[in-house]
Enzyme design. Structure first.
Site, PDB file in Angstrom:
ATOM      1  N   TYR A 290     -42.101 -37.684 -30.545  1.00 57.68           N
ATOM      2  CA  TYR A 290     -41.317 -38.653 -30.453  1.00 57.68           C
ATOM      3  C   TYR A 290     -41.189 -39.295 -29.143  1.00 57.68           C
ATOM      4  O   TYR A 290     -41.662 -40.593 -28.792  1.00 57.68           O
ATOM      5  CB  TYR A 290     -39.520 -38.625 -30.800  1.00 57.68           C
TER       6      TYR A 290
ATOM      7  N   LYS B 138     -43.837 -42.310 -27.899  1.00 54.43           N
ATOM      8  CA  LYS B 138     -43.152 -43.344 -27.144  1.00 54.43           C
ATOM      9  C   LYS B 138     -44.422 -42.979 -25.937  1.00 54.43           C
ATOM     10  O   LYS B 138     -44.468 -44.140 -25.101  1.00 54.43           O
ATOM     11  CB  LYS B 138     -41.468 -42.976 -26.538  1.00 54.43           C
TER      12      LYS B 138
ATOM     13  N   THR C 258     -24.799 -46.751 -28.428  1.00 54.30           N
ATOM     14  CA  THR C 258     -24.991 -46.817 -29.642  1.00 54.30           C
ATOM     15  C   THR C 258     -24.528 -45.499 -30.127  1.00 54.30           C
ATOM     16  O   THR C 258     -23.507 -44.482 -30.197  1.00 54.30           O
ATOM     17  CB  THR C 258     -26.262 -46.834 -30.442  1.00 54.30           C
TER      18      THR C 258
ATOM     19  N   ASP D 182     -41.691 -53.301 -44.609  1.00 57.00           N
ATOM     20  CA  ASP D 182     -41.209 -51.989 -43.994  1.00 57.00           C
ATOM     21  C   ASP D 182     -42.824 -52.062 -42.115  1.00 57.00           C
ATOM     22  O   ASP D 182     -44.036 -52.481 -43.123  1.00 57.00           O
ATOM     23  CB  ASP D 182     -42.224 -51.145 -44.540  1.00 57.00           C
TER      24      ASP D 182
ATOM     25  N   SER E  73     -38.557 -44.805 -24.493  1.00 54.69           N
ATOM     26  CA  SER E  73     -38.223 -43.990 -23.055  1.00 54.69           C
ATOM     27  C   SER E  73     -38.102 -43.421 -22.377  1.00 54.69           C
ATOM     28  O   SER E  73     -39.568 -42.693 -22.435  1.00 54.69           O
ATOM     29  CB  SER E  73     -37.868 -43.144 -25.257  1.00 54.69           C
TER      30      SER E  73
ATOM     31  N   ASN F 264     -38.649 -53.143 -31.344  1.00 55.85           N
ATOM     32  CA  ASN F 264     -37.406 -52.403 -31.334  1.00 55.85           C
ATOM     33  C   ASN F 264     -37.269 -51.547 -32.401  1.00 55.85           C
ATOM     34  O   ASN F 264     -36.681 -50.530 -32.147  1.00 55.85           O
ATOM     35  CB  ASN F 264     -36.217 -52.925 -31.368  1.00 55.85           C
TER      36      ASN F 264
HETATM   37  N1  LIG Z   1     -30.282 -45.405 -28.438  1.00 54.35           N
HETATM   38  C1  LIG Z   1     -30.272 -44.601 -27.068  1.00 54.35           C
HETATM   39  O1  LIG Z   1     -29.606 -44.623 -26.879  1.00 54.35           O
HETATM   40  C2  LIG Z   1     -32.199 -44.717 -27.341  1.00 54.35           C
HETATM   41  C3  LIG Z   1     -32.724 -44.446 -26.301  1.00 54.35           C
HETATM   42  C4  LIG Z   1     -34.350 -44.138 -25.871  1.00 54.35           C
HETATM   43  C5  LIG Z   1     -34.894 -45.124 -26.666  1.00 54.35           C
HETATM   44  N2  LIG Z   1     -34.602 -45.842 -27.656  1.00 54.35           N
HETATM   45  C6  LIG Z   1     -35.288 -46.789 -29.187  1.00 54.35           C
HETATM   46  O2  LIG Z   1     -34.589 -48.139 -28.791  1.00 54.35           O
HETATM   47  C7  LIG Z   1     -35.198 -48.232 -30.371  1.00 54.35           C
HETATM   48  C8  LIG Z   1     -33.799 -49.084 -30.432  1.00 54.35           C
HETATM   49  O3  LIG Z   1     -32.347 -47.697 -30.737  1.00 54.35           O
HETATM   50  P1  LIG Z   1     -32.002 -46.884 -31.863  1.00 54.35           P
HETATM   51  O4  LIG Z   1     -30.784 -46.474 -31.135  1.00 54.35           O
HETATM   52  O5  LIG Z   1     -31.066 -49.035 -31.579  1.00 54.35           O
HETATM   53  O6  LIG Z   1     -32.078 -46.964 -32.725  1.00 54.35           O
HETATM   54  P2  LIG Z   1     -31.975 -46.951 -33.964  1.00 54.35           P
HETATM   55  O7  LIG Z   1     -32.736 -45.976 -35.175  1.00 54.35           O
HETATM   56  O8  LIG Z   1     -30.895 -47.583 -34.515  1.00 54.35           O
HETATM   57  O9  LIG Z   1     -33.093 -48.372 -34.692  1.00 54.35           O
HETATM   58  C9  LIG Z   1     -33.856 -48.278 -35.298  1.00 54.35           C
HETATM   59  C10 LIG Z   1     -34.318 -49.363 -36.394  1.00 54.35           C
HETATM   60  O10 LIG Z   1     -35.533 -49.941 -36.997  1.00 54.35           O
HETATM   61  C11 LIG Z   1     -35.372 -49.739 -38.041  1.00 54.35           C
HETATM   62  N3  LIG Z   1     -36.869 -48.918 -38.541  1.00 54.35           N
HETATM   63  C12 LIG Z   1     -37.403 -47.883 -38.009  1.00 54.35           C
HETATM   64  N4  LIG Z   1     -38.043 -47.658 -38.645  1.00 54.35           N
HETATM   65  C13 LIG Z   1     -38.864 -48.921 -39.193  1.00 54.35           C
HETATM   66  C14 LIG Z   1     -39.598 -49.398 -40.131  1.00 54.35           C
HETATM   67  N5  LIG Z   1     -40.767 -48.894 -40.773  1.00 54.35           N
HETATM   68  N6  LIG Z   1     -40.141 -50.870 -40.295  1.00 54.35           N
HETATM   69  C15 LIG Z   1     -38.834 -51.440 -40.889  1.00 54.35           C
HETATM   70  N7  LIG Z   1     -37.640 -50.819 -39.335  1.00 54.35           N
HETATM   71  C16 LIG Z   1     -37.880 -50.102 -38.988  1.00 54.35           C
HETATM   72  C17 LIG Z   1     -34.687 -48.945 -38.233  1.00 54.35           C
HETATM   73  O11 LIG Z   1     -33.646 -49.151 -40.118  1.00 54.35           O
HETATM   74  C18 LIG Z   1     -33.626 -49.284 -37.542  1.00 54.35           C
HETATM   75  O12 LIG Z   1     -32.516 -50.183 -37.781  1.00 54.35           O
HETATM   76  C19 LIG Z   1     -35.793 -46.997 -30.362  1.00 54.35           C
HETATM   77  O13 LIG Z   1     -36.824 -47.500 -30.462  1.00 54.35           O
HETATM   78  C20 LIG Z   1     -35.663 -46.182 -30.123  1.00 54.35           C
HETATM   79  O14 LIG Z   1     -36.049 -45.276 -30.287  1.00 54.35           O
HETATM   80  C21 LIG Z   1     -32.997 -45.749 -27.846  1.00 54.35           C
END
Ligand SMILES: NC(=O)c1ccc[n+]([C@@H]2O[C@H](COP(=O)([O-])OP(=O)(O)OC[C@H]3O[C@@H](n4cnc5c(N)ncnc54)[C@H](O)[C@@H]3O)[C@@H](O)[C@H]2O)c1
Length: 249
Positions: free
Chosen positions: A148, A152, A183, A51, A134, A78
């Site tokens: 959020y 960010k 995704t 965590d 983001s 990430n």
């Molecule tokens: N997907 C998008 O379009 C998008 C857009 C803007 C920003 N982002 C950012 O990019 C990053 C990746 O995005 P995503 O869509 O793959 O996110 P996601 O939510 O699929 O993945 C985030 C990962 O972080 C892990 N996680 C969360 N809290 C945790 C903790 N306390 N300890 C350990 N692991 C933890 C989750 O289990 C997950 O595997 C994130 O920071 C997200 O905010 C994504």
């Protein structure tokens, strides 16, 4: 091109679509990948479950990595979380606010606090930290999930300060302003409400999602030595959203 050859890279929040894509790209470039996530997963040559909001778990994870690999070169933060209860600040509970800030901001503070000393102790001293932010950190939005977006934005400022603070140590710290990346979770949001996608698309200059390959490629660039003169920056990876006023028909 093996631009990350031999580099020991921790990916925090590795179990996501983007985390996995980055892990695959890093491995193809010759890196040793340590995948860390709070959920069970199998990403990386070395798989860790932790965590990342728990300070003792974060500290222990880095100590274990360095004991095993004798060095640390790259940290890609990430991890992140969106919560359905996160809306306008006027309508968001304190519990949601704290949960979202812990997962998106405190986790990155802890990763930097306990990971960067190991980058500095590696020979030659230095390395690259990349923090996931983001485009919502760079624009105002009537529909923002405000916990959020503010978390960010704080990640961007933490990145800027650390990048400048550490600039002579060889450690580079940069952020990525993700726009909509293709995704399953992102797609599911719009599949539930197809009208929402039409409303968003009028703000997207490219008119499409970014791909996982494009996301991973940009992170790999910032991780590697080709980005050696870039620090404290927030790289937009958003198809031009934060630069646009009107968009092509
Ligand atoms: N997907 C998008 O379009 C998008 C857009 C803007 C920003 N982002 C950012 O990019 C990053 C990746 O995005 P995503 O869509 O793959 O996110 P996601 O939510 O699929 O993945 C985030 C990962 O972080 C892990 N996680 C969360 N809290 C945790 C903790 N306390 N300890 C350990 N692991 C933890 C989750 O289990 C997950 O595997 C994130 O920071 C997200 O905010 C994504």
């Amino acid at each position: 091109m093996a631009t990350l050859a031999g580099k020991v890279c921790v990916i925090n929040g590795a179990a996501s679509a983007i985390g996995q894509a980055v892990a695959g790209r890093f491995a193809r470039e010759g890196a040793v990948v340590i995948g860390v996530d709070k959920v069970e997963h199998s990403v990386g040559e070395h798989v860790v479950r932790a965590d990342l909001t728990d300070e003792s778990e974060v500290q222990r994870m880095y100590e274990e990595v360095v004991r095993r690999y004798r060095r640390l070169d790259v940290i890609y933060n990430n991890m992140g979380l969106m919560d359905r209860g996160d809306h306008s600040a006027l309508d968001t509970s304190l519990d949601t606010w704290r949960l979202v800030h812990d997962a998106n901001l405190t986790s990155i503070f802890l990763a930097c606090k306990h990971g960067i000393p190991h980058l500095r102790n590696t020979e030659p001293a230095g390395g690259s930290v990349i923090n996931a932010a983001s485009f919502l950190a760079a624009v105002g939005s009537a529909t923002a999930p405000m916990a959020y977006a503010s978390a960010k934005a704080a990640v961007v400022q933490l990145t800027r300060d650390l990048g400048v603070h550490l600039a002579r140590s060889g450690v580079r710290v940069n952020a990525v302003l993700f726009g909509p990346i293709e995704t399953p979770a992102q797609r599911a949001v719009f599949d539930r409400d197809p009208g929402a996608l039409d409303k968003r698309l009028v703000h997207w200059p490219t008119g499409r999602f970014g791909t996982l390959e494009e996301a991973a490629g940009a992170i790999a660039f910032l991780a590697g030595d080709d980005a050696g003169f870039i620090t404290g920056a927030a790289l937009p990876l958003d198809g031009g959203i934060t630069e646009a006023f009107t968009v092509p028909e």
